[in-house]
Design a protein around this motif. Structure first.
Motif, PDB file in Angstrom:
ATOM      1  N   MET A   1       0.845  -1.179   0.000  1.00  0.00           N
ATOM      2  CA  MET A   1       0.000   0.000   0.000  1.00  0.00           C
ATOM      3  C   MET A   1       0.887   1.238   0.000  1.00  0.00           C
ATOM      4  O   MET A   1       1.861   1.299   0.737  1.00  0.00           O
ATOM      5  CB  MET A   1      -0.896  -0.008   1.247  1.00  0.00           C
ATOM      6  N   PRO A   2       0.564   2.234  -0.804  1.00  0.00           N
ATOM      7  CA  PRO A   2       1.322   3.487  -0.792  1.00  0.00           C
ATOM      8  C   PRO A   2       1.225   4.170   0.576  1.00  0.00           C
ATOM      9  O   PRO A   2       0.225   4.017   1.278  1.00  0.00           O
ATOM     10  CB  PRO A   2       0.639   4.336  -1.858  1.00  0.00           C
ATOM     11  N   ARG A   3       2.265   4.909   0.949  1.00  0.00           N
ATOM     12  CA  ARG A   3       2.302   5.572   2.246  1.00  0.00           C
ATOM     13  C   ARG A   3       2.705   7.024   2.074  1.00  0.00           C
ATOM     14  O   ARG A   3       3.514   7.358   1.207  1.00  0.00           O
ATOM     15  CB  ARG A   3       3.285   4.878   3.178  1.00  0.00           C
ATOM     16  N   ASN A  16       3.036   8.675   9.512  1.00  0.00           N
ATOM     17  CA  ASN A  16       3.099   7.638   8.500  1.00  0.00           C
ATOM     18  C   ASN A  16       1.685   7.111   8.296  1.00  0.00           C
ATOM     19  O   ASN A  16       1.089   6.588   9.225  1.00  0.00           O
ATOM     20  CB  ASN A  16       4.036   6.528   8.994  1.00  0.00           C
ATOM     21  N   GLU A  17       1.144   7.300   7.121  1.00  0.00           N
ATOM     22  CA  GLU A  17      -0.251   6.897   6.872  1.00  0.00           C
ATOM     23  C   GLU A  17      -0.351   6.199   5.522  1.00  0.00           C
ATOM     24  O   GLU A  17       0.182   6.671   4.522  1.00  0.00           O
ATOM     25  CB  GLU A  17      -1.161   8.126   6.877  1.00  0.00           C
ATOM     26  N   ALA A  21      -5.343   5.201  -3.958  1.00  0.00           N
ATOM     27  CA  ALA A  21      -5.744   6.199  -4.956  1.00  0.00           C
ATOM     28  C   ALA A  21      -7.231   6.508  -4.824  1.00  0.00           C
ATOM     29  O   ALA A  21      -7.655   7.666  -4.968  1.00  0.00           O
ATOM     30  CB  ALA A  21      -5.411   5.705  -6.359  1.00  0.00           C
ATOM     31  N   SER A  22      -8.024   5.509  -4.497  1.00  0.00           N
ATOM     32  CA  SER A  22      -9.470   5.731  -4.378  1.00  0.00           C
ATOM     33  C   SER A  22      -9.829   6.638  -3.202  1.00  0.00           C
ATOM     34  O   SER A  22     -10.888   7.266  -3.202  1.00  0.00           O
ATOM     35  CB  SER A  22     -10.204   4.396  -4.250  1.00  0.00           C
ATOM     36  N   ASP A  23      -8.951   6.732  -2.187  1.00  0.00           N
ATOM     37  CA  ASP A  23      -9.199   7.624  -1.044  1.00  0.00           C
ATOM     38  C   ASP A  23      -9.347   9.072  -1.501  1.00  0.00           C
ATOM     39  O   ASP A  23     -10.091   9.850  -0.913  1.00  0.00           O
ATOM     40  CB  ASP A  23      -8.053   7.557  -0.029  1.00  0.00           C
ATOM     41  N   PHE A  24      -8.634   9.436  -2.561  1.00  0.00           N
ATOM     42  CA  PHE A  24      -8.603  10.823  -3.006  1.00  0.00           C
ATOM     43  C   PHE A  24      -9.845  11.236  -3.786  1.00  0.00           C
ATOM     44  O   PHE A  24      -9.983  12.392  -4.175  1.00  0.00           O
ATOM     45  CB  PHE A  24      -7.338  11.077  -3.825  1.00  0.00           C
ATOM     46  N   GLU A  25     -10.770  10.307  -3.993  1.00  0.00           N
ATOM     47  CA  GLU A  25     -12.010  10.645  -4.696  1.00  0.00           C
ATOM     48  C   GLU A  25     -12.932  11.495  -3.823  1.00  0.00           C
ATOM     49  O   GLU A  25     -13.731  12.264  -4.333  1.00  0.00           O
ATOM     50  CB  GLU A  25     -12.716   9.366  -5.150  1.00  0.00           C
ATOM     51  N   ARG A  30      -9.473  14.337   1.179  1.00  0.00           N
ATOM     52  CA  ARG A  30      -8.412  15.219   0.681  1.00  0.00           C
ATOM     53  C   ARG A  30      -8.152  16.363   1.652  1.00  0.00           C
ATOM     54  O   ARG A  30      -7.001  16.679   1.963  1.00  0.00           O
ATOM     55  CB  ARG A  30      -8.768  15.762  -0.704  1.00  0.00           C
ATOM     56  N   ARG A  31      -9.226  16.986   2.131  1.00  0.00           N
ATOM     57  CA  ARG A  31      -9.054  18.107   3.074  1.00  0.00           C
ATOM     58  C   ARG A  31      -8.451  17.633   4.395  1.00  0.00           C
ATOM     59  O   ARG A  31      -7.564  18.284   4.954  1.00  0.00           O
ATOM     60  CB  ARG A  31     -10.389  18.793   3.335  1.00  0.00           C
ATOM     61  N   ALA A  32      -8.936  16.489   4.895  1.00  0.00           N
ATOM     62  CA  ALA A  32      -8.424  15.967   6.163  1.00  0.00           C
ATOM     63  C   ALA A  32      -6.956  15.555   6.031  1.00  0.00           C
ATOM     64  O   ALA A  32      -6.158  15.764   6.950  1.00  0.00           O
ATOM     65  CB  ALA A  32      -9.272  14.784   6.634  1.00  0.00           C
ATOM     66  N   LEU A  33      -6.586  14.996   4.888  1.00  0.00           N
ATOM     67  CA  LEU A  33      -5.201  14.604   4.660  1.00  0.00           C
ATOM     68  C   LEU A  33      -4.281  15.818   4.671  1.00  0.00           C
ATOM     69  O   LEU A  33      -3.209  15.797   5.288  1.00  0.00           O
ATOM     70  CB  LEU A  33      -5.055  13.844   3.345  1.00  0.00           C
TER      71      LEU A  33
END
Length: 78
Positions: A1-3, A16-17, A21-25, A30-33
């Motif tokens: 998994m990408p980190r 470290n999280e 890619a689907s999370d960014f939909e 996106r704002r919380a990240l």
């Protein structure tokens, strides 16, 4: 998994999280990240780091507290 990771210049891991890619939909993700990355960057720049915490030895059994907390009426003892 990408980190996504934030480290200090000395290499100390601050954040470290794992992300997909689907999370960014989702706009909320996106704002919380961005908020979490900003907080981690601020922590990495500050003088305080996790090294201020006392290390815990896991190779020795834990001992119960020697002192018992006196019970106060109406208050639960810890």
């Amino acid at each position: 998994m990408p980190r996504v990771m934030v480290t200090t210049d000395e290499g100390e891991m601050i954040w470290n999280e794992g992300v997909k890619a689907s999370d960014f939909e989702g706009e909320h993700f996106r704002r919380a990240l961005v908020d979490r990355v900003g907080w981690a960057a601020a922590d990495a720049e500050s003088a305080w780091h996790l090294t201020t915490a006392k290390p815990v030895r896991i190779d020795q059994p834990r001992h119960p507290r020697e002192e018992q907390v006196a019970a106060t009426p109406g208050v639960l003892a810890a």
